[in-house]
Write an enzyme that holds these catalytic residues in place. Structure first.
Site, PDB file in Angstrom:
ATOM      1  N   HIS A 345       0.811  -1.234   0.000  1.00  0.00           N
ATOM      2  CA  HIS A 345       0.000   0.000   0.000  1.00  0.00           C
ATOM      3  C   HIS A 345       0.830   1.263   0.000  1.00  0.00           C
ATOM      4  O   HIS A 345       0.291   2.346   0.209  1.00  0.00           O
ATOM      5  CB  HIS A 345      -0.903   0.039   1.236  1.00  0.00           C
ATOM      6  CG  HIS A 345      -1.924  -1.037   1.288  1.00  0.00           C
ATOM      7  ND1 HIS A 345      -3.205  -0.867   0.809  1.00  0.00           N
ATOM      8  CD2 HIS A 345      -1.859  -2.299   1.754  1.00  0.00           C
ATOM      9  CE1 HIS A 345      -3.882  -1.990   0.992  1.00  0.00           C
ATOM     10  NE2 HIS A 345      -3.085  -2.880   1.562  1.00  0.00           N
ATOM     11  N   LYS A 533      -8.920  13.329   4.671  1.00  0.00           N
ATOM     12  CA  LYS A 533      -7.985  12.202   4.620  1.00  0.00           C
ATOM     13  C   LYS A 533      -6.984  12.405   5.746  1.00  0.00           C
ATOM     14  O   LYS A 533      -6.952  13.474   6.355  1.00  0.00           O
ATOM     15  CB  LYS A 533      -7.261  12.150   3.271  1.00  0.00           C
ATOM     16  CG  LYS A 533      -6.687  13.506   2.829  1.00  0.00           C
ATOM     17  CD  LYS A 533      -6.012  13.444   1.470  1.00  0.00           C
ATOM     18  CE  LYS A 533      -6.961  13.514   0.298  1.00  0.00           C
ATOM     19  NZ  LYS A 533      -7.048  12.277  -0.463  1.00  0.00           N
ATOM     20  N   ARG A 534      -6.153  11.389   6.025  1.00  0.00           N
ATOM     21  CA  ARG A 534      -5.127  11.591   7.024  1.00  0.00           C
ATOM     22  C   ARG A 534      -4.223  12.768   6.639  1.00  0.00           C
ATOM     23  O   ARG A 534      -4.036  13.060   5.462  1.00  0.00           O
ATOM     24  CB  ARG A 534      -4.285  10.318   7.174  1.00  0.00           C
ATOM     25  CG  ARG A 534      -4.997   9.223   7.936  1.00  0.00           C
ATOM     26  CD  ARG A 534      -5.364   9.653   9.345  1.00  0.00           C
ATOM     27  NE  ARG A 534      -4.196   9.824  10.161  1.00  0.00           N
ATOM     28  CZ  ARG A 534      -3.678   8.879  10.944  1.00  0.00           C
ATOM     29  NH1 ARG A 534      -4.268   7.703  11.043  1.00  0.00           N
ATOM     30  NH2 ARG A 534      -2.592   9.110  11.660  1.00  0.00           N
ATOM     31  N   LYS A 539       0.250  14.380   0.969  1.00  0.00           N
ATOM     32  CA  LYS A 539      -1.133  14.593   0.538  1.00  0.00           C
ATOM     33  C   LYS A 539      -1.419  16.075   0.276  1.00  0.00           C
ATOM     34  O   LYS A 539      -2.423  16.435  -0.312  1.00  0.00           O
ATOM     35  CB  LYS A 539      -2.109  14.028   1.564  1.00  0.00           C
ATOM     36  CG  LYS A 539      -2.059  12.493   1.684  1.00  0.00           C
ATOM     37  CD  LYS A 539      -3.001  12.007   2.775  1.00  0.00           C
ATOM     38  CE  LYS A 539      -2.813  10.534   3.121  1.00  0.00           C
ATOM     39  NZ  LYS A 539      -3.463   9.606   2.175  1.00  0.00           N
ATOM     40  N   THR A 641      -8.842   6.191  -1.704  1.00  0.00           N
ATOM     41  CA  THR A 641     -10.163   5.566  -1.831  1.00  0.00           C
ATOM     42  C   THR A 641     -11.257   6.592  -1.553  1.00  0.00           C
ATOM     43  O   THR A 641     -12.382   6.433  -2.013  1.00  0.00           O
ATOM     44  CB  THR A 641     -10.307   4.369  -0.866  1.00  0.00           C
ATOM     45  OG1 THR A 641      -9.750   4.736   0.394  1.00  0.00           O
ATOM     46  CG2 THR A 641      -9.569   3.157  -1.405  1.00  0.00           C
ATOM     47  N   LYS A 645     -15.234   7.473  -3.158  1.00  0.00           N
ATOM     48  CA  LYS A 645     -16.463   7.758  -2.399  1.00  0.00           C
ATOM     49  C   LYS A 645     -17.069   9.080  -2.856  1.00  0.00           C
ATOM     50  O   LYS A 645     -18.287   9.207  -3.038  1.00  0.00           O
ATOM     51  CB  LYS A 645     -16.162   7.799  -0.896  1.00  0.00           C
ATOM     52  CG  LYS A 645     -15.655   6.460  -0.352  1.00  0.00           C
ATOM     53  CD  LYS A 645     -15.010   6.580   1.028  1.00  0.00           C
ATOM     54  CE  LYS A 645     -14.166   5.345   1.309  1.00  0.00           C
ATOM     55  NZ  LYS A 645     -13.225   5.518   2.439  1.00  0.00           N
TER      56      LYS A 645
END
Ligand code: 26Q
Length: 798
Positions: A345, A533-534, A539, A641, A645
């Site tokens: 991952h 998100k985290r 990110k 992911t 969504k």
């Protein structure tokens, strides 16, 4: 079991009286909630028993998903919907004057995970059961899940997540199925048996708690097995039993946060071995109840390793075969390497798991010996096939410089190695794991992630689900690829307007939540631009907030510059030890304080940080989004992911060509998403050239300079040093994640979004295309691919 509303009511009232000695009217709301929960669990238990006997009688192959994390969220209403009893229960409760939503709100999230990897495991559980495959989860029963996040004065505070406070009704404790797990001690050679023996060990009992996983519209009910550590009677001589009890308790107390730095904590390694060894022991025992020996173990069982966290399962199964069942090394290895498959991952090399050999050797002496032997034989093999290419050998060694490389062990011991999106798999094969791909070319494959559209659309967005069903029928709930039928209707203005109405309704629900929790009024006609998100540097939440700062500064300095109204919404937990990430949270909150309270701009620009982002909050957020922010540096996000969504709820992706964004953009087409920024290859080349200089961007782009300066000139905090580390990271550590390189392109992309949004019907059409194309990103598709290429399971037949 109840078959209609009247039977439901009778049963509900009977249980309340029997359990609490009062009538439904007199009962406390938590008593009503617990009663409903137990009723649903008992209803599911019938199917659960049937499923177990069908698997056993048909001698079917089973899949076991080994994962340190399962982010299940709430189960009650989802299970009721999957069982087809939601409407009966809702109406029956209404007759008693009970609003089912009030009961629903009492359930805590089973938040036994950090983020994407844990939620992926939960989505897979739903799809497996709904598609009638025998696939089970194996994990840890953490007493506390990921911490609860509070924001105080703009700073993140972590509190314990006491998710089992009112009990967890779904689990069934199975004390009879407990298994011993051994730690520490020594390994001695026993001449008379001709075997290695593990002596003087500390023995911990692993007790399973089984949770039913209810499939949608089917009898199939699989098992999520959560292991809990308990003291054994076998404790080392001269040891203090109180200390022993404390050490045992520690094992399952807390989930480790993902801070993407090798933690190297002995307790984490204990956890990894604990649930892995317990899981293997239970599967072996179950196998031997049906078959005479373990020769066909791999024909009846396949074990998927969710990242390297459970990779000790590989040497552990070797140990059982050799030490407990007398197999020769070669025979055992044949069985093991046909049993395990490994999912990677992460691309970040620094995030790959490693352990000091000394720690491993002390904690798990026999398992370590087996790892040494796996290493020795693997290196022998590589020597042979590479004609003694010493540089290659050095790069692939499982044991090197006092360190165990867990991903290498996983690759060597598995028959399949997969990435989680096409780009991610390509990078693994061509770059990060290239040597291994050369050695084992047939092991590598891609399985692009998916999410269950049942939870993320049917359950969390009933308004949109009804509209879809009215448009194309309801078969999409079982067959998400049917969402494609929406394509015939995307140009229908009536559907477009109805979609916009649904979206507005869902934005209003989120706006009400924001008002209640943040005290901020937001305009539901503004663009809801959301990044949840985290929190991680790669990110790039920082890029998002720098852009907000830029828009604010533009408006402040130029009265003619006005943006289309935007609400920028953030949700993110930072690992407690991740200093930089926590500063970004503080920055977002500080920017929010300034811009939300500036009367010159606050009708155009609002910033909201939602506290404690998790599964349940995501269920409110996804349906309300107009724009889905997926802005990681290309090549860094394995898949993502959340992007899926958002997509199935009709939000448009504003993203880089990273992870699964690549596949989203390919499926919807360039006109139905907004892509910006450097591509993976460009990032790689720019880094390799050594020609990236953050200061050049700062000096040549006034917008960048002004936004970056605001970090240290007191604009957002009276203490000019408050955000110094962020400034330093960008300017003096040369902006590792290339925010400044992508800044101009991001500003431009944001303009394109705002322009698109202003043609309402065109916008709705784009959103509808996104929903129509989201079927591919259902975990049902992902699971079918795993079954077809890796697991080779048969569907259960009842
Ligand atoms: C490891 C060692 C010690 C302590 C913690 C950890 C640890 C824990 C959790 C390391 C990593 C994680 C979680 C990783 C994760 O969630 N990865 C995400 O997986 C998703 C599902 O495949 C992808 O969509 C995301 O791109 C990826 O970041």
């Amino acid at each position: 079991m109840f078959k209609n509303k009247e039977e439901f009511k009778f049963e509900f009232s009977r249980r309340i009286i029997e359990s609490y000695g009062r009538t439904v009217e007199e009962a406390h709301i938590t008593e009503k909630f617990l009663t409903l929960e137990t009723m649903v669990r008992d209803y599911a238990s019938v199917n659960w028993a049937t499923t177990k006997s069908v698997v056993k009688n048909n001698e079917q192959k089973q899949m076991h998903y080994f994962s340190m994390e399962f982010l299940m969220g709430r189960l009650l209403v989802n299970n009721m919907m999957n069982l087809g009893i939601y409407d009966i229960a809702k109406e029956g409760l209404a007759d008693y004057g009970i609003n089912i939503h009030d009961l629903e709100e009492l359930e805590s999230d089973a938040g036994l995970g950090n983020g994407g990897l844990g939620r992926l495991a939960a989505c897979f559980m739903d799809s497996l059961a709904s598609l009638d495959y025998p696939g089970h989860g194996n994990s840890i029963r953490y007493e506390y899940g990921l911490f609860k996040q509070k924001i105080e004065n703009g700073y993140q505070i972590e509190l314990p997540d006491q998710w089992m406070k009112t009990g967890f009704m779904w689990e069934v404790r199975k004390p009879k199925h407990r298994v011993p797990v051994k730690f520490f001690g020594r390994v001695v050679w026993n001449e008379s048996t001709g075997r290695w023996e593990h002596v003087d060990a500390v023995v911990v009992n692993a007790v399973p708690y089984d949770v039913p996983v209810v499939g949608n519209d089917t009898t199939t009910t699989n098992t999520l097995r959560l292991w809990s550590a308990e003291p054994s009677d076998d404790i080392p001589a001269n040891s203090d039993f109180r200390q022993y009890v404390q050490n045992v308790r520690d094992i399952c107390q807390c989930l480790y946060p993902d801070d993407s730095t090798p933690a190297g904590k002995m307790l984490r390694l204990k956890q990894e071995y604990f649930f892995t060894a317990a899981g293997i022991a239970a599967i072996v025992k179950a196998h031997l109840r049906v078959y005479p020996n373990l020769d066909n173990f791999h024909e009846k069982n396949v074990i998927q390793l969710n990242d390297t966290h459970p990779v000790l399962a590989i040497p552990e199964l070797m140990r059982i075969l050799i030490d407990e069942h007398n197999y020769e090394w070669e025979d055992a290895w044949d069985i093991v390497t046909q049993t395990f498959a490994y999912t990677n991952h992460t691309i970040l090399a620094e995030a790959l798991e490693t352990w000091p050999i000394s720690t491993m050797q002390t904690l798990l002496p026999r398992v370590y010996q087996i790892i040494e032997e796996i290493h020795r034989r693997f290196i022998g093999y590589v020597k042979e096939v590479s004609h003694r290419d010493q540089e290659l050998i050095d790069r692939v060694m499982i044991l090197r410089d006092g360190t165990v490389y867990m991903a290498r062990l996983a690759i060597v011991g598995s028959f399949s190695v997969n990435g989680v999106a096409q780009l991610h798999t390509d990078i693994l094969k061509e770059r990060e794991l290239k040597d291994f791909c050369d050695i084992f070319p047939n092991k590598f494959n891609n399985k692009t992630n998916g999410v269950t559209h049942r939870r993320w659309l049917a359950y969390s967005n009933p308004q949109l689900a009804s509209l879809i069903t009215e448009t194309i029928g309801d078969t999409w709930v079982k067959k998400p690829e049917h969402l494609e039928d929406i394509m015939e209707h995307v140009k229908d203005p009536i559907l477009q307007n109805r979609f916009l109405d649904v979206k507005r309704e869902r934005k209003q629900i989120l706006a009400d939540y924001i008002k209640e929790h943040n005290g901020i009024e937001v305009n539901v006609d503004s663009i809801f631009d959301i990044q949840v998100k985290r929190l991680h540097a790669y990110k790039r939440q920082l890029l998002n907030i720098l852009h907000v700062i830029y828009e604010y500064q533009e408006m402040k300095s130029n009265p003619n510059y006005r943006i289309y109204p935007h609400t920028y919404i953030f949700g993110a937990k930072a690992a407690s030890a991740y200093y930089f990430a926590k500063k970004v949270i503080k920055l977002i909150n500080s920017v929010a304080d300034v811009v939300n309270n500036d009367p010159e701009t606050n009708q155009y620009l609002k910033v909201v940080f939602l506290e404690n982002y998790g599964v349940t909050l995501a269920e409110k957020i996804m349906p309300a989004a107009d724009v889905s922010e997926q802005i990681s540096t290309a090549g860094k996000e394995a898949s993502g992911t959340g992007n899926m969504k958002f997509m199935m709820n009709g939000a448009i992706t504003l993203g880089t060509l990273d992870g699964a964004n690549v596949e989203i953009s390919e499926r919807v087409g360039d006109e139905n998403c907004v892509i910006f920024g450097l591509k993976d290859q460009e990032v790689k080349d720019l880094k390799a050239s050594g020609n990236y200089h953050a200061w050049d961007y700062y000096n040549n782009d006034m917008r960048i300079r002004r936004a970056v300066d605001s970090l240290v000139n007191g604009t957002f905090h009276e203490n000019k040093e408050e955000f110094r580390v962020i400034f330093e990271e960008l300017m003096n550590r040369n902006d590792e994640y290339l925010l400044l390189a992508d800044f101009a392109s991001y500003v431009d992309a944001q303009h394109r979004v705002a322009t698109l949004y202003q043609d309402k019907n065109k916008w709705a059409e784009i959103c509808l295309v996104n929903i129509a194309k989201s079927g591919f990103f259902s975990s049902d598709r992902t699971i079918e691919q795993y079954v077809h290429d890796i697991w080779h399971l048969e569907k259960l037949k009842f």
